[in-house]
Design a protein around this motif. Sequence first.
Motif, PDB file in Angstrom:
ATOM      1  N   ILE A 143      11.748  54.017  31.794  1.00 46.89           N
ATOM      2  CA  ILE A 143      12.190  52.633  31.765  1.00 46.89           C
ATOM      3  C   ILE A 143      11.108  51.768  32.400  1.00 46.89           C
ATOM      4  O   ILE A 143      10.584  52.109  33.461  1.00 46.89           O
ATOM      5  N   VAL A 144      10.796  50.660  31.763  1.00 43.82           N
ATOM      6  CA  VAL A 144       9.924  49.647  32.348  1.00 43.82           C
ATOM      7  C   VAL A 144      10.787  48.398  32.505  1.00 43.82           C
ATOM      8  O   VAL A 144      11.340  47.883  31.526  1.00 43.82           O
ATOM      9  N   PHE A 145      10.935  47.948  33.729  1.00 42.94           N
ATOM     10  CA  PHE A 145      11.749  46.780  34.028  1.00 42.94           C
ATOM     11  C   PHE A 145      10.910  45.517  33.886  1.00 42.94           C
ATOM     12  O   PHE A 145       9.684  45.561  33.925  1.00 42.94           O
ATOM     13  N   GLY A 146      11.570  44.400  33.757  1.00 39.47           N
ATOM     14  CA  GLY A 146      10.889  43.119  33.646  1.00 39.47           C
ATOM     15  C   GLY A 146      10.008  42.816  34.838  1.00 39.47           C
ATOM     16  O   GLY A 146       9.022  42.095  34.727  1.00 39.47           O
ATOM     17  N   THR A 147      10.349  43.373  35.990  1.00 38.92           N
ATOM     18  CA  THR A 147       9.568  43.161  37.205  1.00 38.92           C
ATOM     19  C   THR A 147       8.269  43.964  37.204  1.00 38.92           C
ATOM     20  O   THR A 147       7.432  43.784  38.080  1.00 38.92           O
ATOM     21  N   PRO A 168      17.124  47.669  26.067  1.00 36.84           N
ATOM     22  CA  PRO A 168      16.676  46.330  26.475  1.00 36.84           C
ATOM     23  C   PRO A 168      17.494  45.194  25.843  1.00 36.84           C
ATOM     24  O   PRO A 168      17.495  44.077  26.350  1.00 36.84           O
ATOM     25  N   GLU A 169      18.189  45.491  24.747  1.00 34.91           N
ATOM     26  CA  GLU A 169      18.999  44.460  24.100  1.00 34.91           C
ATOM     27  C   GLU A 169      20.258  44.128  24.901  1.00 34.91           C
ATOM     28  O   GLU A 169      20.777  43.026  24.796  1.00 34.91           O
ATOM     29  N   TRP A 170      20.771  45.093  25.666  1.00 37.26           N
ATOM     30  CA  TRP A 170      21.969  44.805  26.457  1.00 37.26           C
ATOM     31  C   TRP A 170      21.690  44.730  27.953  1.00 37.26           C
ATOM     32  O   TRP A 170      22.529  44.257  28.705  1.00 37.26           O
ATOM     33  N   ASN A 171      20.538  45.182  28.390  1.00 39.59           N
ATOM     34  CA  ASN A 171      20.190  45.100  29.807  1.00 39.59           C
ATOM     35  C   ASN A 171      18.959  44.208  29.950  1.00 39.59           C
ATOM     36  O   ASN A 171      17.841  44.633  29.684  1.00 39.59           O
ATOM     37  N   ALA A 172      19.183  42.979  30.370  1.00 39.26           N
ATOM     38  CA  ALA A 172      18.104  41.994  30.483  1.00 39.26           C
ATOM     39  C   ALA A 172      17.042  42.406  31.496  1.00 39.26           C
ATOM     40  O   ALA A 172      15.930  41.881  31.472  1.00 39.26           O
ATOM     41  N   GLU A 173      17.356  43.349  32.372  1.00 37.04           N
ATOM     42  CA  GLU A 173      16.398  43.817  33.378  1.00 37.04           C
ATOM     43  C   GLU A 173      15.342  44.749  32.775  1.00 37.04           C
ATOM     44  O   GLU A 173      14.285  44.953  33.356  1.00 37.04           O
ATOM     45  N   ILE A 174      15.633  45.347  31.620  1.00 35.05           N
ATOM     46  CA  ILE A 174      14.753  46.347  31.007  1.00 35.05           C
ATOM     47  C   ILE A 174      13.848  45.689  29.971  1.00 35.05           C
ATOM     48  O   ILE A 174      14.320  44.986  29.079  1.00 35.05           O
ATOM     49  N   ARG A 175      12.542  45.942  30.110  1.00 33.54           N
ATOM     50  CA  ARG A 175      11.577  45.470  29.110  1.00 33.54           C
ATOM     51  C   ARG A 175      11.407  46.516  28.013  1.00 33.54           C
ATOM     52  O   ARG A 175      11.342  46.188  26.838  1.00 33.54           O
ATOM     53  N   ARG A 176      11.313  47.803  28.390  1.00 31.99           N
ATOM     54  CA  ARG A 176      11.137  48.903  27.438  1.00 31.99           C
ATOM     55  C   ARG A 176      11.866  50.132  27.949  1.00 31.99           C
ATOM     56  O   ARG A 176      11.937  50.357  29.163  1.00 31.99           O
ATOM     57  N   ALA A 177      12.346  50.941  27.008  1.00 29.37           N
ATOM     58  CA  ALA A 177      12.986  52.208  27.358  1.00 29.37           C
ATOM     59  C   ALA A 177      12.686  53.230  26.276  1.00 29.37           C
ATOM     60  O   ALA A 177      12.586  52.888  25.099  1.00 29.37           O
ATOM     61  N   SER A 178      12.543  54.478  26.688  1.00 30.21           N
ATOM     62  CA  SER A 178      12.347  55.557  25.716  1.00 30.21           C
ATOM     63  C   SER A 178      12.995  56.826  26.248  1.00 30.21           C
ATOM     64  O   SER A 178      13.053  57.053  27.454  1.00 30.21           O
TER      65      SER A 178
END
Length: 156
Positions: free
Chosen positions: A54-58, A31-41
């Motif tokens: 992946i949870v996207f900002g949308t 999420p620090e380099w991909n503004a579209e991603i809110r959370r990733a694991s």
Amino acid sequence: MSRWETTSTLKADVPPAAVWANAYADADAWPEWNAEIRRASLDGPLALGAKARIVFGTGLRLRFRVVEFEDGRLFTDESRLPGARMGHRHLIEPTAGGSRLTNTIYIEGPLAPLWRRVMGPRAARTLPDAQRAIMSLARPEKGYFVAIESESTDTL
């Protein structure tokens, strides 16, 4: 079968190992380099067959599986969409002065033209910014020097 893809390439004076360790290998950094991603694991270390959520900002939630992997150099993750599959190929190549990143997002399948209209323009637009953020994350103490401008292509 239909296939759409967009590719962006960026060359900078950042060592490939720093890109891999600081931006790619740790899903918490995504999420620090991909503004579209809110959370990733990731379900474990980044490796062939690893699964990511992946949870996207949308609000869109996708599960990805790593389908191509070369430690320190390359990984491709894929997700299933109705009537298609979407993937993101992350390639790091050493250059004389640092690294060249080549990122390709693709959608394949009978409904690829539909998903291209839904997701394609935004994916193509965000790749160059994500690559610049990767380089900043990989070398935060000095910034970085971009040797060539980012190039994007969009084909179907």
